[in-house]
Design a protein around this motif. Sequence first.
Motif, PDB file in Angstrom:
ATOM      1  N   MET A   1     -30.075 -36.556   4.310  1.00  0.00           N
ATOM      2  CA  MET A   1     -30.540 -38.199   4.081  1.00  0.00           C
ATOM      3  C   MET A   1     -31.077 -38.310   2.802  1.00  0.00           C
ATOM      4  SD  MET A   1     -31.345 -39.667   7.644  1.00  0.00           S
ATOM      5  CE  MET A   1     -29.924 -39.535   8.961  1.00  0.00           C
ATOM      6  N   ARG A   2     -30.646 -39.355   1.918  1.00  0.00           N
ATOM      7  CA  ARG A   2     -31.109 -39.784   0.896  1.00  0.00           C
ATOM      8  C   ARG A   2     -32.003 -41.219   0.912  1.00  0.00           C
ATOM      9  NH1 ARG A   2     -30.781 -38.669  -4.358  1.00  0.00           N
ATOM     10  NH2 ARG A   2     -29.249 -36.750  -3.855  1.00  0.00           N
ATOM     11  N   LEU A   3     -33.238 -41.017   0.473  1.00  0.00           N
ATOM     12  CA  LEU A   3     -34.051 -42.336   0.293  1.00  0.00           C
ATOM     13  C   LEU A   3     -34.436 -42.667  -0.956  1.00  0.00           C
ATOM     14  CD1 LEU A   3     -34.454 -41.048   3.489  1.00  0.00           C
ATOM     15  CD2 LEU A   3     -36.956 -41.274   3.279  1.00  0.00           C
ATOM     16  N   LEU A   4     -34.573 -43.847  -0.848  1.00  0.00           N
ATOM     17  CA  LEU A   4     -35.123 -44.530  -2.445  1.00  0.00           C
ATOM     18  C   LEU A   4     -36.516 -44.964  -2.203  1.00  0.00           C
ATOM     19  CD1 LEU A   4     -34.610 -45.418  -5.456  1.00  0.00           C
ATOM     20  CD2 LEU A   4     -33.726 -47.698  -4.354  1.00  0.00           C
ATOM     21  N   ILE A   5     -37.339 -44.461  -3.165  1.00  0.00           N
ATOM     22  CA  ILE A   5     -38.614 -45.123  -3.237  1.00  0.00           C
ATOM     23  C   ILE A   5     -39.009 -45.917  -4.426  1.00  0.00           C
ATOM     24  CG2 ILE A   5     -41.346 -44.570  -3.578  1.00  0.00           C
ATOM     25  CD1 ILE A   5     -40.665 -41.677  -2.419  1.00  0.00           C
ATOM     26  N   VAL A   6     -39.385 -47.305  -4.248  1.00  0.00           N
ATOM     27  CA  VAL A   6     -39.448 -48.345  -5.089  1.00  0.00           C
ATOM     28  C   VAL A   6     -40.688 -48.672  -5.137  1.00  0.00           C
ATOM     29  CG1 VAL A   6     -38.781 -50.479  -6.330  1.00  0.00           C
ATOM     30  CG2 VAL A   6     -37.124 -49.109  -4.996  1.00  0.00           C
ATOM     31  N   GLU A   7     -41.706 -48.084  -6.162  1.00  0.00           N
ATOM     32  CA  GLU A   7     -43.086 -47.891  -6.204  1.00  0.00           C
ATOM     33  C   GLU A   7     -43.468 -47.935  -7.553  1.00  0.00           C
ATOM     34  OE1 GLU A   7     -46.710 -48.352  -5.869  1.00  0.00           O
ATOM     35  OE2 GLU A   7     -46.047 -48.071  -4.004  1.00  0.00           O
ATOM     36  N   ASP A   8     -44.522 -48.987  -7.966  1.00  0.00           N
ATOM     37  CA  ASP A   8     -44.859 -48.837  -9.336  1.00  0.00           C
ATOM     38  C   ASP A   8     -46.034 -48.008  -9.747  1.00  0.00           C
ATOM     39  OD1 ASP A   8     -46.725 -50.670  -8.174  1.00  0.00           O
ATOM     40  OD2 ASP A   8     -46.868 -51.860  -9.862  1.00  0.00           O
ATOM     41  N   GLU A   9     -46.787 -47.521  -8.580  1.00  0.00           N
ATOM     42  CA  GLU A   9     -47.875 -46.802  -8.639  1.00  0.00           C
ATOM     43  C   GLU A   9     -47.366 -45.268  -8.957  1.00  0.00           C
ATOM     44  OE1 GLU A   9     -51.033 -46.845  -5.891  1.00  0.00           O
ATOM     45  OE2 GLU A   9     -50.490 -48.963  -5.712  1.00  0.00           O
ATOM     46  N   VAL A  10     -47.245 -44.760 -10.042  1.00  0.00           N
ATOM     47  CA  VAL A  10     -46.570 -43.505 -10.261  1.00  0.00           C
ATOM     48  C   VAL A  10     -46.910 -42.239  -9.370  1.00  0.00           C
ATOM     49  CG1 VAL A  10     -46.026 -41.764 -12.315  1.00  0.00           C
ATOM     50  CG2 VAL A  10     -45.862 -44.235 -12.825  1.00  0.00           C
ATOM     51  N   HIS A  11     -48.445 -42.098  -9.481  1.00  0.00           N
ATOM     52  CA  HIS A  11     -48.708 -41.016  -8.967  1.00  0.00           C
ATOM     53  C   HIS A  11     -48.505 -40.936  -7.312  1.00  0.00           C
ATOM     54  CE1 HIS A  11     -50.652 -39.334 -12.476  1.00  0.00           C
ATOM     55  NE2 HIS A  11     -51.419 -40.637 -12.577  1.00  0.00           N
ATOM     56  N   LEU A  12     -48.515 -42.290  -6.832  1.00  0.00           N
ATOM     57  CA  LEU A  12     -48.245 -42.339  -5.471  1.00  0.00           C
ATOM     58  C   LEU A  12     -46.838 -42.166  -5.103  1.00  0.00           C
ATOM     59  CD1 LEU A  12     -49.092 -43.278  -2.375  1.00  0.00           C
ATOM     60  CD2 LEU A  12     -48.605 -45.432  -3.141  1.00  0.00           C
ATOM     61  N   ALA A  13     -45.950 -42.610  -6.083  1.00  0.00           N
ATOM     62  CA  ALA A  13     -44.587 -42.441  -5.656  1.00  0.00           C
ATOM     63  C   ALA A  13     -44.204 -40.854  -5.964  1.00  0.00           C
ATOM     64  CB  ALA A  13     -43.679 -43.379  -6.899  1.00  0.00           C
ATOM     65  N   GLU A  14     -44.818 -40.217  -6.637  1.00  0.00           N
ATOM     66  CA  GLU A  14     -44.533 -38.775  -7.053  1.00  0.00           C
ATOM     67  C   GLU A  14     -45.106 -38.231  -5.643  1.00  0.00           C
ATOM     68  OE1 GLU A  14     -43.390 -35.034  -7.973  1.00  0.00           O
ATOM     69  OE2 GLU A  14     -42.752 -37.095  -8.914  1.00  0.00           O
ATOM     70  N   ALA A  15     -46.163 -38.534  -5.052  1.00  0.00           N
ATOM     71  CA  ALA A  15     -46.823 -37.787  -3.980  1.00  0.00           C
ATOM     72  C   ALA A  15     -45.843 -37.968  -2.777  1.00  0.00           C
ATOM     73  CB  ALA A  15     -48.307 -38.357  -3.458  1.00  0.00           C
ATOM     74  N   LEU A  16     -45.561 -39.352  -2.603  1.00  0.00           N
ATOM     75  CA  LEU A  16     -44.413 -39.480  -1.407  1.00  0.00           C
ATOM     76  C   LEU A  16     -43.418 -38.942  -1.708  1.00  0.00           C
ATOM     77  CD1 LEU A  16     -44.871 -43.607  -1.221  1.00  0.00           C
ATOM     78  CD2 LEU A  16     -45.556 -41.838   0.311  1.00  0.00           C
ATOM     79  N   SER A  17     -42.565 -38.839  -2.819  1.00  0.00           N
ATOM     80  CA  SER A  17     -41.397 -38.078  -2.899  1.00  0.00           C
ATOM     81  C   SER A  17     -41.559 -36.614  -2.460  1.00  0.00           C
ATOM     82  CB  SER A  17     -41.091 -38.263  -4.428  1.00  0.00           C
ATOM     83  OG  SER A  17     -41.607 -37.304  -5.405  1.00  0.00           O
ATOM     84  N   GLN A  18     -42.691 -35.865  -2.881  1.00  0.00           N
ATOM     85  CA  GLN A  18     -43.102 -34.473  -2.600  1.00  0.00           C
ATOM     86  C   GLN A  18     -43.163 -34.288  -1.087  1.00  0.00           C
ATOM     87  OE1 GLN A  18     -46.353 -32.807  -4.686  1.00  0.00           O
ATOM     88  NE2 GLN A  18     -45.513 -33.357  -6.853  1.00  0.00           N
ATOM     89  N   ILE A  19     -43.851 -35.171  -0.412  1.00  0.00           N
ATOM     90  CA  ILE A  19     -43.809 -35.152   1.080  1.00  0.00           C
ATOM     91  C   ILE A  19     -42.608 -35.402   1.797  1.00  0.00           C
ATOM     92  CG2 ILE A  19     -44.807 -36.471   3.136  1.00  0.00           C
ATOM     93  CD1 ILE A  19     -47.058 -37.355   1.338  1.00  0.00           C
ATOM     94  N   LEU A  20     -41.939 -36.062   1.294  1.00  0.00           N
ATOM     95  CA  LEU A  20     -40.426 -36.432   1.807  1.00  0.00           C
ATOM     96  C   LEU A  20     -39.467 -35.482   1.539  1.00  0.00           C
ATOM     97  CD1 LEU A  20     -40.119 -40.116   1.138  1.00  0.00           C
ATOM     98  CD2 LEU A  20     -40.665 -39.412   3.336  1.00  0.00           C
ATOM     99  N   ARG A  21     -39.491 -34.769   0.284  1.00  0.00           N
ATOM    100  CA  ARG A  21     -38.567 -33.548   0.170  1.00  0.00           C
ATOM    101  C   ARG A  21     -38.990 -32.364   1.021  1.00  0.00           C
ATOM    102  NH1 ARG A  21     -39.156 -35.311  -5.699  1.00  0.00           N
ATOM    103  NH2 ARG A  21     -37.256 -36.652  -5.961  1.00  0.00           N
TER     104      ARG A  21
END
Length: 225
Positions: A1-21
Amino acid sequence: MRLLIVEDEVHLAEALSQILRKQHYSVDVVHDGRSGLEYAQSGIYDLLLLDIMMPEMDGFRVLQQLRREGVCTPAIFLTAKGEVDDRVMGLDCGADDYIAKPFSTEELLARIRAALRRKGETIPDDTLRFGDVELTPSSLKLAVGGKDMKLNLKESELLELLLTRKTAVTSKEQIIEKLWGFDSEVEHNNVEVYVSFLRKKLAFLHSKVRIATIRGVGYLLEVTD
């Protein structure tokens, strides 16, 4: 499944992406509302995670525009704005859920699973079945009869897409958009390679399911006698 994160806090967005991957989701990340809108308009995503306060366009406007265009992808707002009026506005814009920062990883994952269930999507904890094939995306496990093997992530995502569509023809363009993203530079021969890998693994497990090629159109699943 493919998710899209739209988040301007770069560090938070990267942390979320790692968790989801780590949960075997495919993830794309953008950092402003305008880019989020353009990505989401592609229709390739199974769920959107939207911040509210962002450059270019806020999350409310992004989701309102998507809903006006008929894009019904499930959406969860992730925001520091936790007031009742904000939550009501977010839900009225067409969001499926609203989670205020800071939040726990477990709660976020549970809300994602719940949003996908409400839309009738297959969530990673489920097992997909067709013919004698069983695929469990959460563990990347392919099983046929009493035998099983582990797939790599792209093999699992490709088989999941084909199993979800079953006997509907899936084009190479659809596969590229779903597995790599609509702006990917991946070429058709990459798809052919992964289709070949899957065919060999299905044959190794003596499955009656095969990936048929519809020349010039795409692929579909068939059950042989």
